[in-house]
Design an enzyme around this catalytic site. Sequence first.
Site, short mmCIF file in Angstrom:
data_model
loop_
_atom_site.label_atom_id
_atom_site.label_comp_id
_atom_site.label_asym_id
_atom_site.label_seq_id
_atom_site.Cartn_x
_atom_site.Cartn_y
_atom_site.Cartn_z
CE LYS A 105 -4.43 1.23 -0.07
NZ LYS A 105 -5.58 0.20 -0.06
N1 GLU Z 1 -7.29 0.47 -3.36
C1 GLU Z 1 -7.95 -1.02 -3.51
C2 GLU Z 1 -8.49 -1.58 -2.27
O1 GLU Z 1 -8.24 -1.91 -1.14
C3 GLU Z 1 -7.43 -1.61 -4.82
C4 GLU Z 1 -6.20 -2.17 -4.73
C5 GLU Z 1 -5.62 -2.60 -5.88
O2 GLU Z 1 -6.56 -2.99 -6.96
O3 GLU Z 1 -4.91 -2.72 -6.37
O4 GLU Z 1 -8.93 -2.58 -1.76
#
Ligand code: GLU
Length: 418
Positions: A105
């Site tokens: 993240k």
């Molecule tokens: N930000 C989104 C999540 O928390 C999508 C993550 C992604 O598609 O890599 O799942």
Amino acid sequence: MSEEDPFSNALAQLASVADLLTIEPEYYETLKNPRRELTVSLPVKLIGGNPTTFVGYRVQHNNARGPYKGGLRYHPRVGLSEVKALAMWMTWKTAIIDIPFGGSKGGITVDPTKLTRDDLEILTRKYVDALERDIGPDVDITAPDVNTNAQTMAWIMNEYSRLRGHNEPAVSTGKPIELGGSEGRSAATGRGVAICVREAVKRFLKKGVKDVTVAVQGFGNVGSNTVSCLMDMGAKVVAVSDVLGGARATGRTPGWSFGDLQAAVKKRGSVGKVGGAEEISNEELLESEVDVLVPAALENQITEANAKRVRARLIVEAANGPTTPHADHVLDRGGVYVVPDILANSGGVLVSYFEWVQNLNRDHWPEEAVNERLELKMKKAFNEVVDHSVKESVDLRRSAIALAVDRVVTAMRISGWH
Ligand code: GLU
């Protein structure tokens, strides 16, 4: 640590499944911490403003099952603990929806509403410059999250491609369709949440989705697409909110359409101003008298303090980490079913995976093909988590995390991590 420290909560969740796992202690220990935590300083000369240095993060939790994968969040209160928790949750999420990715993240501590579009572009490019060697299609793939969108992903792709000297669409997902984005990606998280609502209502409340009332907290990309899909399925969405406040229909059948909700945001700045409804606070929304509650905003919304006032019988977590471990206990004792975030909102990263595959193959799938695969994968994962929870006599969160950890450790063991 406070009840609201995200990383402590992620660790508490991991600890809560220890007795369900038959894994070697060294793997368990490894999973407690991310493999890499990167903090970068981003000096930006704001156009028409003062030079400012922002702080950015990228946390890479685990890549045993595939390249690191996770979104990028812009928020004034983003900090390392939050990004670490979100990275760990991504590892569980990609494992539970069973795609060949790990978990990561990113975040930048910034209030994006205070920056111009040009300044946001410069900041995003600086972030890519700082992390050029740490991200990439085979290393770590970014995606939208809170306050980032397809445009942000276009800038990331362009900056990364510029640095590498060739076009590299697979470094980010959730891009505009014109740049290799997938059909169905922007609605995917909400669509997956709605599928989970439909399946959970059938299984736990023994009702059809048309027969239930729903309250949705948050009207960003995930919240609004969840509302739209649920309305299409015939569910009665009777309460909605965003950061500025909420609205509750006065009867059991709301007098608003999805278009009315969108118009309220556009014309009056908040979905809470939809009209023909009672204005309510976010706190009140969480305590609405409904069958299903969908938190689709930020972490720590349902805590020990308000969990006992939740009147919904089913919670489907569209946001990441909306329920604290303390609140989980209260809800479990009160017989409230919670479909956990790592399952409920995994439709987003699932279609990100489809986008990545299309990019690597220089291919473009029709929307029906994307949605059909999304439906199949979501249902499969939902059934696996429910069946495992029955087998182990545990709640759905513990079931999902235990299954996910088991898949990650299997990959670590086979590939010889220790
Ligand atoms: N930000 C989104 C999540 O928390 C999508 C993550 C992604 O598609 O890599 O799942």
